[in-house]
Write a protein that holds these residues in place. Structure first.
Motif, PDB file in Angstrom:
ATOM      1  N   LEU A  98       0.848  -1.190   0.000  1.00  0.00           N
ATOM      2  CA  LEU A  98       0.000   0.000   0.000  1.00  0.00           C
ATOM      3  C   LEU A  98       0.885   1.242   0.000  1.00  0.00           C
ATOM      4  CD1 LEU A  98      -2.122  -2.147   0.730  1.00  0.00           C
ATOM      5  CD2 LEU A  98      -3.136  -0.493   2.302  1.00  0.00           C
ATOM      6  N   VAL A  99       0.568   2.173  -0.896  1.00  0.00           N
ATOM      7  CA  VAL A  99       1.306   3.433  -0.974  1.00  0.00           C
ATOM      8  C   VAL A  99       0.383   4.546  -0.495  1.00  0.00           C
ATOM      9  CG1 VAL A  99       2.550   5.024  -2.467  1.00  0.00           C
ATOM     10  CG2 VAL A  99       2.677   2.562  -2.904  1.00  0.00           C
ATOM     11  N   TRP A 100       0.820   5.276   0.539  1.00  0.00           N
ATOM     12  CA  TRP A 100       0.002   6.279   1.210  1.00  0.00           C
ATOM     13  C   TRP A 100       0.436   7.675   0.786  1.00  0.00           C
ATOM     14  CZ3 TRP A 100      -3.787   4.225   4.362  1.00  0.00           C
ATOM     15  CH2 TRP A 100      -3.632   2.867   4.674  1.00  0.00           C
ATOM     16  N   SER A 101      -0.497   8.449   0.254  1.00  0.00           N
ATOM     17  CA  SER A 101      -0.194   9.808  -0.201  1.00  0.00           C
ATOM     18  C   SER A 101       0.071  10.737   0.983  1.00  0.00           C
ATOM     19  CB  SER A 101      -1.351  10.357  -1.033  1.00  0.00           C
ATOM     20  OG  SER A 101      -1.554   9.569  -2.193  1.00  0.00           O
ATOM     21  N   PRO A 102       0.925  11.738   0.806  1.00  0.00           N
ATOM     22  CA  PRO A 102       1.240  12.668   1.902  1.00  0.00           C
ATOM     23  C   PRO A 102      -0.016  13.354   2.450  1.00  0.00           C
ATOM     24  CG  PRO A 102       2.749  12.969   0.064  1.00  0.00           C
ATOM     25  CD  PRO A 102       1.678  12.051  -0.422  1.00  0.00           C
ATOM     26  N   GLY A 103      -0.161  13.331   3.771  1.00  0.00           N
ATOM     27  CA  GLY A 103      -1.272  14.002   4.424  1.00  0.00           C
ATOM     28  C   GLY A 103      -2.620  13.340   4.241  1.00  0.00           C
ATOM     29  N   MET A 118       0.571  -5.828   9.119  1.00  0.00           N
ATOM     30  CA  MET A 118       1.066  -4.655   8.405  1.00  0.00           C
ATOM     31  C   MET A 118       2.497  -4.367   8.815  1.00  0.00           C
ATOM     32  SD  MET A 118      -0.355  -0.680   8.495  1.00  0.00           S
ATOM     33  CE  MET A 118       0.115  -0.369  10.223  1.00  0.00           C
ATOM     34  N   LYS A 119       3.387  -4.242   7.821  1.00  0.00           N
ATOM     35  CA  LYS A 119       4.780  -3.865   8.073  1.00  0.00           C
ATOM     36  C   LYS A 119       5.072  -2.556   7.350  1.00  0.00           C
ATOM     37  CE  LYS A 119       9.611  -5.189   7.421  1.00  0.00           C
ATOM     38  NZ  LYS A 119      10.043  -5.318   8.830  1.00  0.00           N
ATOM     39  N   ILE A 120       5.707  -1.633   8.041  1.00  0.00           N
ATOM     40  CA  ILE A 120       6.051  -0.356   7.427  1.00  0.00           C
ATOM     41  C   ILE A 120       7.344  -0.529   6.626  1.00  0.00           C
ATOM     42  CG2 ILE A 120       6.423   2.092   7.791  1.00  0.00           C
ATOM     43  CD1 ILE A 120       3.706   0.965   8.788  1.00  0.00           C
ATOM     44  N   LEU A 121       7.267  -0.227   5.333  1.00  0.00           N
ATOM     45  CA  LEU A 121       8.427  -0.331   4.458  1.00  0.00           C
ATOM     46  C   LEU A 121       9.136   1.007   4.275  1.00  0.00           C
ATOM     47  CD1 LEU A 121       7.020  -2.629   1.617  1.00  0.00           C
ATOM     48  CD2 LEU A 121       8.446  -3.294   3.560  1.00  0.00           C
ATOM     49  N   LYS A 151       6.715   3.083  12.809  1.00  0.00           N
ATOM     50  CA  LYS A 151       7.862   3.551  12.043  1.00  0.00           C
ATOM     51  C   LYS A 151       8.413   2.431  11.160  1.00  0.00           C
ATOM     52  CE  LYS A 151       9.081   7.017  15.498  1.00  0.00           C
ATOM     53  NZ  LYS A 151       8.685   8.132  14.624  1.00  0.00           N
ATOM     54  N   GLU A 152       9.311   2.812  10.278  1.00  0.00           N
ATOM     55  CA  GLU A 152       9.865   1.870   9.307  1.00  0.00           C
ATOM     56  C   GLU A 152      10.348   0.586   9.980  1.00  0.00           C
ATOM     57  OE1 GLU A 152      13.622   1.920   6.297  1.00  0.00           O
ATOM     58  OE2 GLU A 152      12.166   3.542   6.064  1.00  0.00           O
ATOM     59  N   ASN A 153       9.922  -0.544   9.407  1.00  0.00           N
ATOM     60  CA  ASN A 153      10.250  -1.912   9.808  1.00  0.00           C
ATOM     61  C   ASN A 153       9.427  -2.437  10.988  1.00  0.00           C
ATOM     62  OD1 ASN A 153      12.225  -2.810   7.879  1.00  0.00           O
ATOM     63  ND2 ASN A 153      13.658  -1.364   8.810  1.00  0.00           N
ATOM     64  N   GLN A 154       8.571  -1.612  11.592  1.00  0.00           N
ATOM     65  CA  GLN A 154       7.684  -2.128  12.631  1.00  0.00           C
ATOM     66  C   GLN A 154       6.517  -2.888  12.005  1.00  0.00           C
ATOM     67  OE1 GLN A 154       6.955   1.546  15.041  1.00  0.00           O
ATOM     68  NE2 GLN A 154       7.895   0.377  16.700  1.00  0.00           N
ATOM     69  N   VAL A 155       5.957  -3.818  12.784  1.00  0.00           N
ATOM     70  CA  VAL A 155       4.864  -4.680  12.309  1.00  0.00           C
ATOM     71  C   VAL A 155       3.689  -4.577  13.274  1.00  0.00           C
ATOM     72  CG1 VAL A 155       4.167  -7.057  11.778  1.00  0.00           C
ATOM     73  CG2 VAL A 155       6.467  -6.271  11.197  1.00  0.00           C
ATOM     74  N   ASN A 169      -1.157   8.927   6.713  1.00  0.00           N
ATOM     75  CA  ASN A 169       0.219   9.366   6.554  1.00  0.00           C
ATOM     76  C   ASN A 169       0.308  10.851   6.887  1.00  0.00           C
ATOM     77  OD1 ASN A 169       2.813   9.983   5.688  1.00  0.00           O
ATOM     78  ND2 ASN A 169       2.380   9.684   3.521  1.00  0.00           N
ATOM     79  N   ARG A 170       0.869  11.166   8.034  1.00  0.00           N
ATOM     80  CA  ARG A 170       1.005  12.555   8.458  1.00  0.00           C
ATOM     81  C   ARG A 170       2.164  13.273   7.781  1.00  0.00           C
ATOM     82  NH1 ARG A 170       0.381  11.957  15.031  1.00  0.00           N
ATOM     83  NH2 ARG A 170      -1.874  12.223  15.155  1.00  0.00           N
ATOM     84  N   GLY A 171       3.025  12.505   7.108  1.00  0.00           N
ATOM     85  CA  GLY A 171       4.239  13.073   6.549  1.00  0.00           C
ATOM     86  C   GLY A 171       4.024  13.868   5.274  1.00  0.00           C
ATOM     87  N   SER A 172       5.113  14.461   4.784  1.00  0.00           N
ATOM     88  CA  SER A 172       5.078  15.276   3.566  1.00  0.00           C
ATOM     89  C   SER A 172       5.542  14.498   2.343  1.00  0.00           C
ATOM     90  CB  SER A 172       5.962  16.518   3.751  1.00  0.00           C
ATOM     91  OG  SER A 172       7.301  16.146   4.047  1.00  0.00           O
ATOM     92  N   ASP A 173       5.844  13.204   2.527  1.00  0.00           N
ATOM     93  CA  ASP A 173       6.266  12.357   1.422  1.00  0.00           C
ATOM     94  C   ASP A 173       5.438  11.069   1.466  1.00  0.00           C
ATOM     95  OD1 ASP A 173       7.613  11.386  -0.755  1.00  0.00           O
ATOM     96  OD2 ASP A 173       9.554  11.143   0.255  1.00  0.00           O
ATOM     97  N   PHE A 174       5.464  10.311   0.386  1.00  0.00           N
ATOM     98  CA  PHE A 174       4.733   9.051   0.347  1.00  0.00           C
ATOM     99  C   PHE A 174       5.285   8.079   1.396  1.00  0.00           C
ATOM    100  CE2 PHE A 174       3.851  10.704  -3.893  1.00  0.00           C
ATOM    101  CZ  PHE A 174       2.516  10.354  -4.080  1.00  0.00           C
ATOM    102  N   ALA A 175       4.392   7.318   2.010  1.00  0.00           N
ATOM    103  CA  ALA A 175       4.764   6.226   2.903  1.00  0.00           C
ATOM    104  C   ALA A 175       4.312   4.922   2.255  1.00  0.00           C
ATOM    105  CB  ALA A 175       4.120   6.394   4.271  1.00  0.00           C
ATOM    106  N   VAL A 176       4.976   3.819   2.627  1.00  0.00           N
ATOM    107  CA  VAL A 176       4.695   2.524   2.008  1.00  0.00           C
ATOM    108  C   VAL A 176       4.613   1.456   3.088  1.00  0.00           C
ATOM    109  CG1 VAL A 176       5.445   0.828   0.282  1.00  0.00           C
ATOM    110  CG2 VAL A 176       5.982   3.262  -0.045  1.00  0.00           C
ATOM    111  N   SER A 177       3.633   0.552   2.946  1.00  0.00           N
ATOM    112  CA  SER A 177       3.489  -0.547   3.906  1.00  0.00           C
ATOM    113  C   SER A 177       3.168  -1.843   3.175  1.00  0.00           C
ATOM    114  CB  SER A 177       2.404  -0.235   4.941  1.00  0.00           C
ATOM    115  OG  SER A 177       1.179   0.102   4.303  1.00  0.00           O
ATOM    116  N   LEU A 178       3.503  -2.940   3.814  1.00  0.00           N
ATOM    117  CA  LEU A 178       3.236  -4.288   3.294  1.00  0.00           C
ATOM    118  C   LEU A 178       2.153  -4.918   4.152  1.00  0.00           C
ATOM    119  CD1 LEU A 178       4.170  -6.633   1.365  1.00  0.00           C
ATOM    120  CD2 LEU A 178       5.668  -7.354   3.247  1.00  0.00           C
ATOM    121  N   HIS A 179       1.103  -5.460   3.505  1.00  0.00           N
ATOM    122  CA  HIS A 179      -0.037  -6.024   4.229  1.00  0.00           C
ATOM    123  C   HIS A 179      -0.292  -7.460   3.806  1.00  0.00           C
ATOM    124  CE1 HIS A 179      -1.756  -2.036   5.686  1.00  0.00           C
ATOM    125  NE2 HIS A 179      -0.749  -1.697   4.887  1.00  0.00           N
TER     126      HIS A 179
END
Length: 217
Positions: A98-103, A118-121, A151-155, A169-179
């Motif tokens: 899953l790719v999460w858009s900023p904000g 869910m794992k944060i990539l 955060k990254e690598n947490q499950v 995704n609260r950040g200003s860049d894309f976030a990615v997770s594995l489900h």
């Protein structure tokens, strides 16, 4: 050198599974195969022969490397997030990036009686969990159970018996997770989304994919 690795890895880990392979694959590909092998012919995480903790450990053991999963991570800034199919496992589960858009993020939703790991990539994701509204209950704001930043690598593990949730995704860049979902009920039959202010639910029939196996649909 390879013999030394085999002698030092612990049984039941992703590294041990990797040592059993004689093919040239990256570690993400090996994680996909390890998850598939762990599920085997079972019906999913609720089956007696599947160890949820073992699946969680496999996902934790993988250290995210964007070069390995980037071909699956197709984003779209006009959407809250995209669902990108990586593997359908034993036919009774599926693995998505899953790719999460900023904000942006997901609505509050259930999991269609499925279970999710869910794992944060990449990046950070905020998960807010809510109590499942009772059938026939009067309309009122939904009760927040917890909120946590992963955060990254947490499950994380989620299922309907733990409530409903939203991820954003609260950040200003894309976030990615594995489900990892099992069974893949949401892809086949949709899910319910909930109004945070009233608790009212609506059924979403089509929770399809943005891409499959690295190709946009």
């Amino acid at each position: 050198m390879a013999v030394g690795i085999v002698q030092t890895v612990r049984p039941g880990t992703l590294a041990a599974f990797e040592c059993s392979l004689n093919v040239d694959m990256n570690r993400f590909d090996r994680l996909v195969l390890a998850l598939k092998e762990a599920l085997g012919p079972s019906s999913g995480l609720t089956s007696d022969d599947v160890d949820v903790e073992f699946l969680t450990k496999l996902m934790k053991d993988y250290k995210s490397d964007e070069r390995e999963w980037a071909k699956f991570a197709m984003g779209d800034a006009s959407r809250g997030y995209t669902r990108n199919l990586v593997d359908e496992g034993n036919g009774k589960s599926n693995l998505l990036v899953l790719v999460w858009s900023p904000g942006k993020g997901s609505p509050i939703h259930d999991h269609g009686n499925a279970h999710c790991l869910m794992k944060i990539l990449r990046g950070d994701l905020t998960e807010t969990r809510y109590a499942f509204p009772e059938a026939g209950e009067e309309e009122k704001p939904m009760k927040v159970i917890s909120e946590k930043v992963y955060k990254e690598n947490q499950v994380a593990y989620m299922a309907d018996e733990l409530g409903v949730h939203r991820v954003w995704n609260r950040g200003s860049d894309f976030a990615v997770s594995l489900h990892l979902y099992t069974p893949p009920n949401v892809a086949k039959g949709g899910c319910h989304i909930f109004n945070e202010e009233t608790g009212k639910k609506s059924h979403i029939k089509n929770c399809g994919y943005y891409s499959a196996y690295g190709k946009k649909l």
